[in-house]
Design a protein around this motif. Structure first.
Motif, short mmCIF file in Angstrom:
data_model
loop_
_atom_site.label_atom_id
_atom_site.label_comp_id
_atom_site.label_asym_id
_atom_site.label_seq_id
_atom_site.Cartn_x
_atom_site.Cartn_y
_atom_site.Cartn_z
N UNK A 211 106.01 82.07 -0.70
CA UNK A 211 106.90 83.06 -1.33
C UNK A 211 107.00 82.87 -2.84
N UNK A 212 107.13 81.62 -3.27
CA UNK A 212 107.21 81.35 -4.71
C UNK A 212 105.92 81.75 -5.41
N UNK A 213 104.80 81.54 -4.73
CA UNK A 213 103.51 81.92 -5.30
C UNK A 213 103.43 83.43 -5.52
N UNK A 214 104.07 84.19 -4.63
CA UNK A 214 104.01 85.65 -4.71
C UNK A 214 105.24 86.25 -5.40
N UNK A 215 106.10 85.39 -5.95
CA UNK A 215 107.16 85.88 -6.80
C UNK A 215 108.44 86.32 -6.12
N UNK A 216 108.70 85.87 -4.89
CA UNK A 216 109.98 86.20 -4.25
C UNK A 216 110.49 84.99 -3.47
N UNK A 217 111.66 85.10 -2.90
CA UNK A 217 112.29 84.00 -2.18
C UNK A 217 112.48 84.36 -0.72
N UNK A 218 112.47 83.36 0.12
CA UNK A 218 112.73 83.53 1.55
C UNK A 218 113.88 82.62 1.93
N UNK A 219 114.93 83.18 2.46
CA UNK A 219 116.09 82.39 2.87
C UNK A 219 115.92 81.97 4.32
N UNK A 220 115.13 80.92 4.52
CA UNK A 220 114.84 80.46 5.88
C UNK A 220 114.46 78.98 5.83
N UNK A 221 114.64 78.29 6.95
CA UNK A 221 114.25 76.90 7.08
C UNK A 221 113.36 76.74 8.30
N UNK A 222 112.40 75.84 8.20
CA UNK A 222 111.49 75.62 9.32
C UNK A 222 110.22 76.44 9.17
N UNK A 223 109.13 75.88 9.67
CA UNK A 223 107.82 76.49 9.49
C UNK A 223 107.76 77.91 10.03
N UNK A 224 108.20 78.11 11.26
CA UNK A 224 108.08 79.43 11.89
C UNK A 224 108.91 80.46 11.13
N UNK A 225 110.17 80.11 10.79
CA UNK A 225 111.03 81.05 10.07
C UNK A 225 110.50 81.34 8.67
N UNK A 226 110.01 80.31 8.01
CA UNK A 226 109.46 80.52 6.66
C UNK A 226 108.22 81.41 6.70
N UNK A 227 107.36 81.16 7.66
CA UNK A 227 106.15 81.99 7.78
C UNK A 227 106.51 83.42 8.12
N UNK A 228 107.45 83.58 9.06
CA UNK A 228 107.89 84.93 9.43
C UNK A 228 108.54 85.63 8.24
#
Length: 578
Positions: A153-170
């Motif tokens: 997400x940081x690489x693409x310029x936005x944030x994801x409010x999630x923890x854990x691999x599955x949630x972050x990927x989703x």
């Protein structure tokens, strides 16, 4: 020999004048890598970028004073970043107060340092062996994947409010689908990754990270990246950090200590393996307990100046070595350069795009993964490959801290598994070869009628005693039954009280059937234990032989048996032929 020896890595008593220029130049080159990586790994740990520079300075100085290696470079590390974040972020609260996060991370570093130093005093350097190579490969592969996904997400310029691999990927995929990606940020980040990988592959002596950072800063001005929605690092706080005793809630101490144990184990394992690799090139000896002192001091120093836990960096050590480093003066020089930068020019990196830092972390994560090593495990030993995959899945599905617990647990289980079911085999005589050999390798080996020679490759203790007993019983049920079962006991390094009771019952049952249990090549300490247990009441004291050869000779003298070849089974004729 004193436990704490000062400036061993500087080699002051044997320092040569011609090393000075090489150490200073190597330190300046090293600093070009220390700054961007320190900032990037601080953000990976969920902390402000400046803390990565504070940490870099203090850990280099601390290790230079107490560390035993002349070449190792310590600092913020990509393998520890997720572990630090997993420990402190749940405690920092939903608002993510940076000051509280820094205090938690600093206390975590102090805990790691204290554990390391106390472990060294207790000579516990061997704990680095608690993680086997296959489980470490799986752990690092899982870590590499979780780091990569967490930085997307940081690489693409936005944030994801999630923890854990599955949630972050989703969350990342959903963010892309919702159009949250910033094109300019993605371009900078992806170009940065490509540039680093190309330079590292084709021009390994060139400071790839530094070149990418300089070009990224330049692109901010040329293309007005801030106007296109790209986040920048901004001006860093000016000045050297003050001595700070971190204050946290008493309820935080338990979770912090649990995290500190995992970080200590990974840091020590990484340091010992890296130190071994570089010591082999320079002719140095590895001092495991000395390394614990050095790492512990580095962590204590970082923790007292708003830093976070550190480990050895293989990439930065390699850069120092390639640049001509001879002693820890290289690290001191690098620390001095970083101090000058944050004191005099804190705005030097204000135009550095955040996606560029993500690119630094992602390329570092790729170096953690060991795909060839995983493939080699698959080819060479499927069981260890499965251990590696289990550790990988533990990190990916359960998280970084549970992942390290799983890796340690699997390593210990692997050791117990080998002790529980050690290799065992029957032996026979092979024409042209001295001694007695494995029937699995030599199925046509000769044998003596009425004699079984059995080797059990492990200590006999409570967990495997019944396995040993059942195998002896199986051999005793042969048709015709053997007269002697000779245990080739050289690999049998111990017999505990539980196994002693099993042996006593087994020998009594065999004696009732006219079968003798005989031991050959039993080590003197183990023989003494057997006598102390009183086993010679049932096992004939004359049935202990110094060698298998002497046991075989005694059997032949008693029975007159002669060596015979194994009779191959008759081939089964196919129907319709004959």
């Amino acid at each position: 020999m004193p436990m704490f020896r000062l400036a061993r890595g500087l080699s002051l008593s044997a320092y040569r004048r011609e090393w000075l220029g090489k150490d200073v130049v190597a330190g300046i080159v090293l600093s070009t890598l220390l700054v961007p990586q320190g900032m990037a790994y601080a953000e990976l740990a969920g902390l402000p970028p400046i803390t990565g520079l504070y940490t870099t300075i203090l850990c280099l100085l601390g290790y230079a004073v107490f560390g035993p290696s002349r070449i190792l470079v310590l600092g913020p590390d990509s393998s520890l970043g997720p572990m630090i974040a997993a420990t402190i972020l749940p405690l920092a609260g939903a608002d993510g107060d940076p000051k509280r996060a820094i205090a938690l991370a600093s206390l975590l570093a102090l805990m790691v340092g204290a554990i390391m130093v106390l472990g060294a005093v207790a000579k516990l350097g061997f704990i680095a062996d608690l993680i086997s190579k296959p489980t470490m490969i799986g752990y690092m592969n899982g870590l590499a994947l979780t780091i990569l996904v967490g930085q997307l997400p940081k690489l693409f310029g936005f944030k994801v409010d999630a923890e854990g691999f599955i949630r972050e990927l989703t969350g990342f995929v959903k963010g892309l689908a919702d159009g949250k990606a910033v094109a300019a940020a993605a371009a900078v980040g992806i170009a940065g990754i490509a540039l680093i990988l190309v330079l590292q592959h084709w021009l390994p002596k060139v400071p790839a990270v530094l070149i990418m950072v300089v070009l990224a800063i330049a692109s901010t001005t040329v293309f007005s990246l801030a106007d296109h929605g790209v986040s920048l690092v901004g001006v860093l706080p000016k000045g050297f950090p003050p001595l700070t005793i971190p204050h946290v809630r008493a309820a935080d101490l338990g979770p912090l200590f649990a995290g500190a144990l995992g970080i200590t184990l990974v840091s020590l394992t990484d340091t010992i393996s890296t130190a071994s690799a570089f010591a082999a090139r320079t002719g140095q000896e590895i001092d495991g307990n000395g390394e614990m002192i050095g790492i512990g001091t580095a962590n204590l120093a970082a923790g007292l100046f708003q830093g976070f836990p550190v480990s050895t960096s293989g990439s930065r050590t390699a850069v120092a070595e390639r640049s001509g480093s001879k002693t820890q003066l290289t690290g001191i020089t690098g620390a001095a350069v970083v101090i000058v930068m944050i004191v005099l020019v804190p705005g030097l990196f204000r135009d550095l795009p955040q996606p560029a830092l993500a690119a630094v972390v992602i390329t570092a994560s790729l170096s953690l993964a060991d795909i060839p090593g995983t493939a080699r495990l698959w080819r060479q030993r499927k069981g260890e490959f499965l251990l590696s995959i289990a550790a990988f899945l533990g990190v990916v599905l359960l998280g970084v801290l549970p992942g390290i617990a799983i890796a340690v647990g699997l390593s210990i289980l692997a050791v117990f598994r080998r002790a529980w079911w050690p290799y065992d085999t029957e032996l026979g005589r092979v024409e042209g070869l001295e001694g007695y050999h494995d029937l699995r390798s030599y199925p046509r080996a000769q044998h003596l009628p009425g004699l079984v020679i059995y080797r059990f490759d492990g200590p006999l203790f409570f967990a495997n005693a019944t396995t040993f007993r059942d195998e002896i019983r199986r051999m005793a049920r042969a048709d015709p039954p053997p007269k002697w079962i000779v245990i080739a006991a050289e690999p049998m390094t111990d017999v505990d009280t539980t196994a002693s009771d099993v042996l006593e019952e087994l020998d009594e049952a065999l004696n009732a059937d006219g079968i003798s249990l005989v031991f050959a090549e039993l080590k003197d300490p183990v023989r003494s234990k057997i006598e102390r247990y009183g086993l010679t009441r049932t096992i004939n004291p004359a049935h202990f032989f110094p060698t298998v050869e002497s046991a075989v000779a005694a059997f032949r003298q008693e029975t007159g048996a002669e060596w015979v070849d194994v009779v191959p089974p008759k081939p089964v004729e196919s129907p319709g032929h004959g």
